[in-house]
Design an enzyme around this catalytic site. Structure first.
Site, PDB file in Angstrom:
ATOM      1  N   ASP A 144      46.368  35.556  50.703  1.00  0.00           N
ATOM      2  CA  ASP A 144      45.581  35.429  49.469  1.00  0.00           C
ATOM      3  C   ASP A 144      44.166  34.925  49.761  1.00  0.00           C
ATOM      4  O   ASP A 144      43.291  35.015  48.901  1.00  0.00           O
ATOM      5  CB  ASP A 144      46.270  34.434  48.515  1.00  0.00           C
ATOM      6  CG  ASP A 144      46.985  35.128  47.365  1.00  0.00           C
ATOM      7  OD1 ASP A 144      46.656  36.296  47.091  1.00  0.00           O
ATOM      8  OD2 ASP A 144      47.857  34.487  46.741  1.00  0.00           O
ATOM      9  N   GLN A 155      53.177  32.952  44.457  1.00  0.00           N
ATOM     10  CA  GLN A 155      52.646  33.450  43.191  1.00  0.00           C
ATOM     11  C   GLN A 155      52.212  32.272  42.306  1.00  0.00           C
ATOM     12  O   GLN A 155      52.992  31.355  42.056  1.00  0.00           O
ATOM     13  CB  GLN A 155      53.714  34.305  42.478  1.00  0.00           C
ATOM     14  CG  GLN A 155      53.212  34.972  41.216  1.00  0.00           C
ATOM     15  CD  GLN A 155      52.080  35.962  41.469  1.00  0.00           C
ATOM     16  OE1 GLN A 155      52.140  36.783  42.377  1.00  0.00           O
ATOM     17  NE2 GLN A 155      51.024  35.874  40.670  1.00  0.00           N
ATOM     18  N   LYS A 157      53.545  43.895  43.617  1.00  0.00           N
ATOM     19  CA  LYS A 157      53.275  43.664  45.041  1.00  0.00           C
ATOM     20  C   LYS A 157      54.389  44.261  45.901  1.00  0.00           C
ATOM     21  O   LYS A 157      54.127  44.817  46.969  1.00  0.00           O
ATOM     22  CB  LYS A 157      53.112  42.152  45.295  1.00  0.00           C
ATOM     23  CG  LYS A 157      51.781  41.637  44.749  1.00  0.00           C
ATOM     24  CD  LYS A 157      51.698  40.121  44.594  1.00  0.00           C
ATOM     25  CE  LYS A 157      50.421  39.775  43.810  1.00  0.00           C
ATOM     26  NZ  LYS A 157      50.232  38.365  43.542  1.00  0.00           N
TER      27      LYS A 157
END
Ligand code: NDP
Length: 282
Positions: A118, A95, A51
């Site tokens: 997300d 995460q 990322k």
């Protein structure tokens, strides 16, 4: 036809980089993505590194906060509150998975909905199911982009999604429904899974079991999207949830692992970060 998520995402990232390059003159800064990693799970470390690399390619500012596995839920919530309040942070990503002592649902719900890159926040999930504007979860969004880029007709087709997780199976089923496919969601309790998957014109598999879907479970000419990321126990190499070598000759369109859905997921994360940034500029 093999859909290379690697190539498609490279093209899309190049377009995004050109767009982001215009932002300092227009808005005074570039989008800023904050990523929080708790612990040092090797898979998570590699995702977070990917990322950061993609952010650099696109010109997005990336701050990765690496915290020890012993970090408490209260400490993590405090970090999120600080990032929520920071006007120069546009996207926040925690995460997953988190260490067992931290409640993932509480953590996700604590992220400001407008910074939830997300698309996992309950308000974003609700908006998705009500067809309201929202941040779409990255993997399902990437899958629809791949199907469209390959010119796959979705409307009116029978789509079967194997897996019903909140992050892949359920939202991809909803997006396929929104594209007017006739959608079946199969899971570990589905009886005669092969009979269900053989009906699929479009088959999306997201279960996390190496090469679980075999050639006899797939119809001639099906479009096969393999979301799984697994280690092949025989070779130790990365592999998907479908038996690629056996199914590729039968499928009209298929995605490889690695180099398929994975790169598109990261690409959509970049897109979501830009979208969150741009919404604040209006
Ligand atoms: P989860 O473990 O959350 O969900 C797995 C789903 O698969 C469950 O719904 C489960 O059914 C179903 N399932 C498990 N075994 C079977 C079986 N034998 N037959 C039918 N269904 C089964 O996984 P995720 O959705 O998070 O991830 C799935 C895979 O995709 C993993 O390999 C993960 O690494 C990968 N992934 C890849 C991404 C990418 O960008 N490429 C992004 C996210 C995930 P039940 O609900 O009944 O338990």
């Amino acid at each position: 036809m093999i859909i290379s998520g690697k190539e498609l995402s490279a093209r899309l990232k190049a377009d995004m980089a050109a767009e982001v390059a215009t932002f300092p003159a227009k808005y005074g800064r570039v989008p800023h993505l904050a990523v929080i990693l708790v612990g040092d799970d090797p898979g998570s470390v590699s995702y977070v590194t990917g990322k950061a690399k993609a952010s650099a390619e696109v010109g997005i500012r990336n701050t990765t906060l690496r915290k020890p596995a012993e970090t408490t839920e209260a400490e993590l919530l405090e970090i999120i509150a600080r990032l929520n309040a920071d006007a120069e942070v546009d996207g926040i990503l925690v995460q997953l998975p988190l260490p067992k002592h931290i409640n993932e649902e509480r953590v996700i719900a604590a992220i400001d909905k407008t910074k939830d890159v997300d698309g996992f926040h309950p308000l974003n999930v609700a908006a998705l199911w009500q067809k309201q504007p929202c941040t779409l979860p990255c993997t399902p969004k990437g899958i629809i982009k791949m199907l469209k880029a390959a010119g796959v007709e979705i409307a009116g087709r029978e789509a079967v999604v194997v897996g019903r997780s909140n992050i892949v199976g359920l939202p991809v089923a909803k997006l396929l429904l929104d594209e007017n496919a006739t959608v079946t969601v199969a899971h570990s309790r589905t009886r005669d899974l092969g009979a269900v998957t053989r009906r699929a014109g479009i088959l999306v598999v997201a279960i996390g079991r190496p090469k679980f879907v075999t050639a006899d479970m797939v119809s001639e000419g099906a479009v096969v999207i393999d979301v799984g990321v697994n280690r092949d126990p025989a070779t130790g190499k990365l592999c998907g949830d479908v038996d690629y070598a056996a199914i590729e000759p039968k499928a009209s369109v298929i995605t490889p692992v690695p180099g398929g859905v994975g790169p598109m997921t990261i690409c959509c994360l970049m897109e979501n970060t830009i979208e969150c940034f741009l919404k604040k500029q209006q």
